[in-house]
Design a protein around this motif. Sequence first.
Motif, PDB file in Angstrom:
ATOM      1  N   TYR A 117       0.831  -1.208   0.000  1.00 24.48           N
ATOM      2  CA  TYR A 117       0.000   0.000   0.000  1.00 24.48           C
ATOM      3  C   TYR A 117       0.861   1.252   0.000  1.00 24.48           C
ATOM      4  O   TYR A 117       1.943   1.271   0.569  1.00 24.48           O
ATOM      5  N   ASN A 119     -10.793  -3.274   5.350  1.00 25.14           N
ATOM      6  CA  ASN A 119     -11.986  -3.690   4.612  1.00 25.14           C
ATOM      7  C   ASN A 119     -12.790  -2.489   4.141  1.00 25.14           C
ATOM      8  O   ASN A 119     -13.281  -2.460   3.011  1.00 25.14           O
ATOM      9  N   GLN A 178     -10.870  -0.718   1.267  1.00 26.06           N
ATOM     10  CA  GLN A 178     -10.899  -1.515   0.039  1.00 26.06           C
ATOM     11  C   GLN A 178     -12.281  -1.463  -0.596  1.00 26.06           C
ATOM     12  O   GLN A 178     -12.404  -1.379  -1.823  1.00 26.06           O
ATOM     13  N   LYS A 179     -13.322  -1.501   0.223  1.00 25.71           N
ATOM     14  CA  LYS A 179     -14.681  -1.408  -0.303  1.00 25.71           C
ATOM     15  C   LYS A 179     -14.904  -0.042  -0.941  1.00 25.71           C
ATOM     16  O   LYS A 179     -15.511   0.053  -2.013  1.00 25.71           O
ATOM     17  N   LYS A 180     -14.433   1.024  -0.281  1.00 31.21           N
ATOM     18  CA  LYS A 180     -14.574   2.384  -0.825  1.00 31.21           C
ATOM     19  C   LYS A 180     -13.831   2.514  -2.144  1.00 31.21           C
ATOM     20  O   LYS A 180     -14.266   3.224  -3.043  1.00 31.21           O
ATOM     21  N   GLY A 181     -12.712   1.815  -2.280  1.00 32.36           N
ATOM     22  CA  GLY A 181     -11.937   1.854  -3.518  1.00 32.36           C
ATOM     23  C   GLY A 181     -12.638   1.179  -4.670  1.00 32.36           C
ATOM     24  O   GLY A 181     -12.391   1.479  -5.827  1.00 32.36           O
ATOM     25  N   GLU A 182     -13.536   0.262  -4.364  1.00 32.31           N
ATOM     26  CA  GLU A 182     -14.291  -0.443  -5.396  1.00 32.31           C
ATOM     27  C   GLU A 182     -15.459   0.383  -5.911  1.00 32.31           C
ATOM     28  O   GLU A 182     -15.946   0.154  -7.004  1.00 32.31           O
ATOM     29  N   ASP A 183     -15.904   1.346  -5.094  1.00 36.12           N
ATOM     30  CA  ASP A 183     -17.061   2.178  -5.485  1.00 36.12           C
ATOM     31  C   ASP A 183     -16.717   3.157  -6.574  1.00 36.12           C
ATOM     32  O   ASP A 183     -15.719   3.597  -6.847  1.00 36.12           O
TER      33      ASP A 183
END
Length: 88
Positions: free
Chosen positions: A28, A80, A83-88
Amino acid sequence: MQLDLDIHNFYEHLVVEHLEDNKFSRDYEKEFLADLCCLALTQLPARYIRHDIDMAFFLDADERKQMNAEVEAAIELALNYLQKKGED
């Protein structure tokens, strides 16, 4: 006295130690790690000290183990979330 230099939250040390021990910097970028630290520390209780050696003296092994488990869980939740925010 300068509070920003004389007093700090011991959990800051534990979070950074966990990230270093698990080589997060390998996977990262610096900005991501800063966000990760902020989110993890927000979930943890404040444990203010003046000197790290004070904690080493007053902290027993079971309490240190518990604090490390709390840090690990907080980092996992923060990771988590990011990573979820990065997928949005």
